[in-house]
Design an enzyme around this catalytic site. Structure first.
Site, PDB file in Angstrom:
ATOM      1  N   ASP A   1       8.489   9.020   1.732  1.00 38.72           N
ATOM      2  CA  ASP A   1       8.876   9.230   0.330  1.00 38.72           C
ATOM      3  C   ASP A   1       7.780   8.918  -0.675  1.00 38.72           C
ATOM      4  O   ASP A   1       8.060   8.709  -1.851  1.00 38.72           O
ATOM      5  CB  ASP A   1      10.123   8.397   0.009  1.00 38.72           C
ATOM      6  CG  ASP A   1       9.845   6.898   0.044  1.00 38.72           C
ATOM      7  OD1 ASP A   1       8.859   6.491   0.674  1.00 38.72           O
ATOM      8  OD2 ASP A   1      10.626   6.138  -0.552  1.00 38.72           O
ATOM      9  N   GLU A   2       6.529   8.904  -0.238  1.00 37.85           N
ATOM     10  CA  GLU A   2       5.446   8.685  -1.194  1.00 37.85           C
ATOM     11  C   GLU A   2       4.141   9.295  -0.696  1.00 37.85           C
ATOM     12  O   GLU A   2       3.922   9.436   0.509  1.00 37.85           O
ATOM     13  CB  GLU A   2       5.249   7.197  -1.477  1.00 37.85           C
ATOM     14  CG  GLU A   2       4.812   6.386  -0.277  1.00 37.85           C
ATOM     15  CD  GLU A   2       4.507   4.949  -0.627  1.00 37.85           C
ATOM     16  OE1 GLU A   2       3.796   4.718  -1.622  1.00 37.85           O
ATOM     17  OE2 GLU A   2       4.984   4.060   0.105  1.00 37.85           O
TER      18      GLU A   2
ATOM     19  N   ASP B   1       6.056   8.595  -6.029  1.00 38.26           N
ATOM     20  CA  ASP B   1       6.926   7.663  -5.315  1.00 38.26           C
ATOM     21  C   ASP B   1       8.382   8.007  -5.624  1.00 38.26           C
ATOM     22  O   ASP B   1       8.827   7.908  -6.762  1.00 38.26           O
ATOM     23  CB  ASP B   1       6.615   6.230  -5.751  1.00 38.26           C
ATOM     24  CG  ASP B   1       7.272   5.187  -4.865  1.00 38.26           C
ATOM     25  OD1 ASP B   1       7.916   5.579  -3.873  1.00 38.26           O
ATOM     26  OD2 ASP B   1       7.143   3.986  -5.167  1.00 38.26           O
TER      27      ASP B   1
END
Length: 428
Positions: free
Chosen positions: A112-113, A16
């Site tokens: 973004d993860e 993350d």
């Protein structure tokens, strides 16, 4: 290293990125590091809303979805920049290319993860050594911080990655659940929003521990099948596999009806679309799903049938959004002849908790007001389409071992231009 891995079961990482948009801006402009930075639209208007902010800004009380005027009142020296989605997409592509150098079992769930299944990666080191390597390489090569959760399943891995930010690495085992998770309020659990937490309170469920020990019949009556899934998660149970192909799923949820009589009355037809949209929204909600593509089926009096669909900028799940788009599609393609049957279908369906939202400068402020799931807005998740992650694409064997002074230099970004990305040559 095999002794560091379970004889049965899996080892899952959840990577993350920390304050992703703000971090990318700081990587591009190192002079912003250590300063209170916020990303916001309408930066010159009072109604502008904070999308995300650096940890330095958070120390002043600046938060996601906070009005810009309020944030500046809390932090007079706040630096505000408009979002640059092209930069963020380019950075995301580079991150996932790096992750795939460890394993092919990489599942992006947002810009973004993502999850990695490293169960068969003992040759690369222990789980914590692999996590440390990933974290260090992303920082050294891209100048971007991330937190990583290590666990036996996806739910616990995601929970673990939130426990220490920024730059944290946290191990969360199933045996740790009663001690670490059960004392927490239900609203702190992934998959439980504010409304669901309020519903749970009506049957005496206040903590994750209460949920873990709750009555199945009572829970299912309140929340349906999703209630039982939440109970499993509260007990640390999650059997979902890391699926690299999940972003290519083409599931659908739809509803159609034959009209009592053929009709060419626009008001009557749009009323039918409203009813169908409500039914689709209910089915999506019951299954905790959202749709990225919407289609309308029109069958005329002569039984000629057409289906027209449109990809959407933002995933839909509520009646108003579905209805609005359905009417738009219908009016564009209806020829005015009497209609016998109408249908509304949501395509490209994914789980709501893992759906990724392409929020832009014109939509995210309204979303912040209408949608209480603040975490989704903070992530500002962008939908990974097929043009972004190619099936069977060969991962370039780039040398990520050496950092640079600015880390996120322009040459690196030019090499990974999002829209111009082409499959690399096999010899690369």
């Amino acid at each position: 290293m095999q002794s560091m891995y379970p004889k049965s079961g899996r080892v899952i990482l959840h990577v993350d990125m920390n304050s992703f948009y703000a971090s990318v801006e700081m990587a591009y402009e190192p002079e912003l590091k250590g300063k209170p930075l916020a990303i916001a639209g309408n930066t010159e208007e009072r109604r502008g809303i904070i999308i995300t902010c650096s940890y330095e800004a958070r120390k002043f009380g600046v938060k996601t979805t906070m009005p810009l005027w309020e944030a500046k009142k809390l932090c007079p020296n706040l630096i505000v920049k408009k979002p640059n989605f092209e930069r963020y997409r380019t950075a995301s592509l580079a991150i996932f290319q790096l992750l795939r150098q460890y394993t092919t079992l990489v599942e992006p769930v947002s810009i973004d993860e993502g999850y990695l299944d490293i169960t068969e990666c003992s040759h690369l080191g222990s789980p914590i050594e692999i996590a440390s390597s990933i974290q260090k390489r992303i920082m050294d090569t891209l100048d971007l911080p991330c937190s990583i959760g290590i666990a036996p399943n996806k739910f616990l891995a995601k929970t673990a990655s939130d426990m220490k930010k920024p730059l944290g690495i946290t191990i969360l085992r199933k045996r740790d659940v009663p001690k670490i998770l059960w004392p927490k309020s239900c609203v702190e659990m992934h998959g439980v929003g504010g409304k669901t937490a309020e519903k749970l309170k009506t049957i005496g469920i206040h903590t994750i521990g209460d949920l873990a020990k709750s009555n199945d019949i009572q829970l299912k009556a309140l929340l349906g099948i999703n209630g039982l899934k939440l109970k499993e998660r509260a007990n640390g149970i999650d059997n979902r596999e890391v699926d690299p192909e999940s972003i290519y799923d083409h599931k659908s949820v739809g509803n159609s009806t034959t009209l009592p009589k053929d009709s060419s009355n626009q008001k009557e037809l749009t009323d039918v679309l409203k009813s169908l949209s409500e039914k689709v929204a209910i089915r999506l909600k019951t299954r905790n799903l959202v749709g990225q593509k919407l289609g309308v089926t029109i069958r005329y009096k002569d039984r000629k049938t057409i289906t027209r669909s449109q990809m959407l900028l933002n995933p839909v799940f509520n009646t108003d959004d579905i209805y609005r788009k359905a009417v738009e599609i219908f009016l564009k393609h209806w020829n005015g002849d009497p209609v016998r049957l109408l249908g509304v279908t949501a395509f490209e369906v994914t789980e709501k908790e893992s759906a990724v939202k392409q929020l832009d400068l014109f939509s995210y402020e309204n979303d912040a007001k209408e949608e209480p799931l603040i975490s989704a807005i903070e992530k500002l998740q962008s939908k990974f389409g097929k043009e972004v992650i190619k099936k069977g694409a060969i991962i370039p064997k780039a040398d990520f071992s050496v950092g640079t002074d600015t880390s996120f230099n322009k040459d690196f970004f030019d090499h990974f231009r999002w829209k111009e990305q082409k499959p690399p040559n096999k010899d690369s």
